[in-house]
Design a protein around this motif. Sequence first.
Motif, PDB file in Angstrom:
ATOM      1  N   GLY A 198      31.934  32.891  43.323  1.00 12.99           N
ATOM      2  CA  GLY A 198      32.141  32.351  44.546  1.00 12.99           C
ATOM      3  C   GLY A 198      33.480  31.470  43.934  1.00 12.99           C
ATOM      4  N   ILE A 199      32.555  31.181  42.632  1.00 12.32           N
ATOM      5  CA  ILE A 199      33.719  30.118  42.350  1.00 12.32           C
ATOM      6  C   ILE A 199      34.898  30.209  41.763  1.00 12.32           C
ATOM      7  CG2 ILE A 199      33.821  28.031  40.255  1.00 12.32           C
ATOM      8  CD1 ILE A 199      30.759  27.421  40.890  1.00 12.32           C
ATOM      9  N   LEU A 200      35.251  31.442  41.545  1.00 12.72           N
ATOM     10  CA  LEU A 200      36.069  32.551  40.833  1.00 12.72           C
ATOM     11  C   LEU A 200      37.156  32.524  42.189  1.00 12.72           C
ATOM     12  CD1 LEU A 200      35.123  34.546  37.642  1.00 12.72           C
ATOM     13  CD2 LEU A 200      37.154  32.314  38.120  1.00 12.72           C
ATOM     14  N   LEU A 201      36.675  32.995  43.039  1.00 15.49           N
ATOM     15  CA  LEU A 201      37.166  33.297  43.736  1.00 15.49           C
ATOM     16  C   LEU A 201      38.708  32.081  44.953  1.00 15.49           C
ATOM     17  CD1 LEU A 201      35.508  35.904  46.242  1.00 15.49           C
ATOM     18  CD2 LEU A 201      38.172  36.463  44.423  1.00 15.49           C
ATOM     19  N   LEU A 202      37.222  31.149  45.008  1.00 17.44           N
ATOM     20  CA  LEU A 202      38.106  29.615  45.789  1.00 17.44           C
ATOM     21  C   LEU A 202      39.143  29.016  44.112  1.00 17.44           C
ATOM     22  CD1 LEU A 202      35.077  27.610  46.159  1.00 17.44           C
ATOM     23  CD2 LEU A 202      36.075  29.129  47.871  1.00 17.44           C
ATOM     24  N   VAL A 203      38.557  29.444  43.246  1.00 19.96           N
ATOM     25  CA  VAL A 203      39.665  28.803  42.801  1.00 19.96           C
ATOM     26  C   VAL A 203      41.797  29.518  42.575  1.00 19.96           C
ATOM     27  CG1 VAL A 203      40.345  28.420  40.263  1.00 19.96           C
ATOM     28  CG2 VAL A 203      38.491  27.472  40.757  1.00 19.96           C
ATOM     29  N   VAL A 204      41.312  31.401  43.012  1.00 17.68           N
ATOM     30  CA  VAL A 204      42.158  31.584  42.528  1.00 17.68           C
ATOM     31  C   VAL A 204      43.078  31.472  44.380  1.00 17.68           C
ATOM     32  CG1 VAL A 204      42.654  34.488  43.117  1.00 17.68           C
ATOM     33  CG2 VAL A 204      41.108  33.221  41.318  1.00 17.68           C
ATOM     34  N   SER A 205      42.103  31.706  44.901  1.00 22.90           N
ATOM     35  CA  SER A 205      42.259  31.079  46.626  1.00 22.90           C
ATOM     36  C   SER A 205      43.476  29.881  46.252  1.00 22.90           C
ATOM     37  CB  SER A 205      41.508  30.836  47.396  1.00 22.90           C
ATOM     38  OG  SER A 205      40.510  29.555  47.233  1.00 22.90           O
ATOM     39  N   VAL A 206      42.652  28.943  45.658  1.00 22.82           N
ATOM     40  CA  VAL A 206      43.954  27.855  45.834  1.00 22.82           C
ATOM     41  C   VAL A 206      44.936  27.501  44.515  1.00 22.82           C
ATOM     42  CG1 VAL A 206      43.864  25.318  44.604  1.00 22.82           C
ATOM     43  CG2 VAL A 206      41.791  25.965  46.258  1.00 22.82           C
ATOM     44  N   LEU A 207      45.021  28.614  43.633  1.00 19.61           N
ATOM     45  CA  LEU A 207      45.709  28.805  43.198  1.00 19.61           C
ATOM     46  C   LEU A 207      47.199  29.888  43.368  1.00 19.61           C
ATOM     47  CD1 LEU A 207      44.527  29.048  39.005  1.00 19.61           C
ATOM     48  CD2 LEU A 207      45.414  27.236  40.366  1.00 19.61           C
ATOM     49  N   TYR A 208      46.294  30.040  44.250  1.00 18.94           N
ATOM     50  CA  TYR A 208      47.537  31.632  45.094  1.00 18.94           C
ATOM     51  C   TYR A 208      48.582  30.883  46.288  1.00 18.94           C
ATOM     52  CZ  TYR A 208      48.770  35.455  47.701  1.00 18.94           C
ATOM     53  OH  TYR A 208      49.243  36.654  48.111  1.00 18.94           O
ATOM     54  N   ALA A 209      47.399  29.940  46.892  1.00 17.66           N
ATOM     55  CA  ALA A 209      48.140  28.875  47.983  1.00 17.66           C
ATOM     56  C   ALA A 209      49.281  27.847  47.101  1.00 17.66           C
ATOM     57  CB  ALA A 209      47.247  28.204  48.451  1.00 17.66           C
ATOM     58  N   VAL A 210      49.144  27.214  46.189  1.00 16.89           N
ATOM     59  CA  VAL A 210      49.940  26.193  45.332  1.00 16.89           C
ATOM     60  C   VAL A 210      51.145  27.241  44.418  1.00 16.89           C
ATOM     61  CG1 VAL A 210      50.385  25.218  43.076  1.00 16.89           C
ATOM     62  CG2 VAL A 210      47.970  25.080  44.348  1.00 16.89           C
ATOM     63  N   ASP A 211      50.613  28.876  44.772  1.00 19.06           N
ATOM     64  CA  ASP A 211      52.058  29.724  44.165  1.00 19.06           C
ATOM     65  C   ASP A 211      52.974  29.759  45.377  1.00 19.06           C
ATOM     66  OD1 ASP A 211      53.619  31.281  42.421  1.00 19.06           O
ATOM     67  OD2 ASP A 211      52.579  32.744  43.459  1.00 19.06           O
ATOM     68  N   ILE A 212      52.020  30.225  46.247  1.00 17.02           N
ATOM     69  CA  ILE A 212      52.510  30.606  47.675  1.00 17.02           C
ATOM     70  C   ILE A 212      53.881  29.106  48.308  1.00 17.02           C
ATOM     71  CG2 ILE A 212      52.889  31.109  50.559  1.00 17.02           C
ATOM     72  CD1 ILE A 212      50.315  32.766  49.502  1.00 17.02           C
ATOM     73  N   HIS A 213      53.310  27.888  47.935  1.00 21.33           N
ATOM     74  CA  HIS A 213      53.605  26.730  48.230  1.00 21.33           C
ATOM     75  C   HIS A 213      55.230  26.882  47.750  1.00 21.33           C
ATOM     76  CE1 HIS A 213      54.418  23.111  50.285  1.00 21.33           C
ATOM     77  NE2 HIS A 213      54.353  22.303  49.191  1.00 21.33           N
ATOM     78  N   ARG A 214      54.868  26.979  46.119  1.00 22.78           N
ATOM     79  CA  ARG A 214      56.311  26.069  45.393  1.00 22.78           C
ATOM     80  C   ARG A 214      56.968  27.312  45.793  1.00 22.78           C
ATOM     81  NH1 ARG A 214      53.486  25.417  39.587  1.00 22.78           N
ATOM     82  NH2 ARG A 214      52.858  22.556  40.638  1.00 22.78           N
ATOM     83  N   GLY A 215      57.219  28.673  46.663  1.00 24.83           N
ATOM     84  CA  GLY A 215      57.982  30.017  46.502  1.00 24.83           C
ATOM     85  C   GLY A 215      58.045  30.974  46.180  1.00 24.83           C
ATOM     86  N   GLY A 216      56.551  30.676  45.524  1.00 22.38           N
ATOM     87  CA  GLY A 216      56.066  32.008  44.909  1.00 22.38           C
ATOM     88  C   GLY A 216      56.274  33.368  46.320  1.00 22.38           C
ATOM     89  N   VAL A 217      57.250  34.502  45.869  1.00 25.60           N
ATOM     90  CA  VAL A 217      56.984  35.605  46.977  1.00 25.60           C
ATOM     91  C   VAL A 217      56.595  36.848  46.699  1.00 25.60           C
ATOM     92  CG1 VAL A 217      58.553  36.888  48.244  1.00 25.60           C
ATOM     93  CG2 VAL A 217      58.685  34.741  48.043  1.00 25.60           C
TER      94      VAL A 217
END
Length: 181
Positions: A68-87
Amino acid sequence: MSDVTPDRTHPQPAAQDVETRGGDRAQYGMCAALAGLGIVLLVNSAQLAPVASSNDSLGPRVIPTVLGILLLVVSVLYAVDIHRGGVGAADEGEDVDLGAKADWKTVGLLVVIFALSAALMEPLGWVIAGTLLFAGCAYALGNRHIVRGVLVGLAISLGTFYAFAIGLGVNLPAGILQGIL
């Protein structure tokens, strides 16, 4: 002859549009789904009763909590990557025509084979139903070597039957082969 491979070092115009808007909503939806799954795991693991055992010093809560903690960390890192322009790269398919329509005949045949296999599992047993399942699916997906499909399906069914029975101690239904297997 010249190689006409497109230059993929520069982002596509559609990808640049997504970058300027701060990310793609579908990708943010995936972030939300990952975070939701992480929260569900954490809530459910918190509701597990503590079990004290000399054989299991960690208990049943550890793995779901870590996941559960790893899924939360991955979701936050993924959202940051998307916000920075990762496509992500667009799917192109190697030998697949992305514009082709679905083959509903094959899908329907697979559904019928799965349903028939499930219905025949108890009366005929795993070995026969599994053999028919494998051979039928192979045929539906284009294999026209019927005898080979049946033989491979039989080998897989027998292998899994004995792997479950001997290796795991789980008895699959033997059906009409009850005294033989």
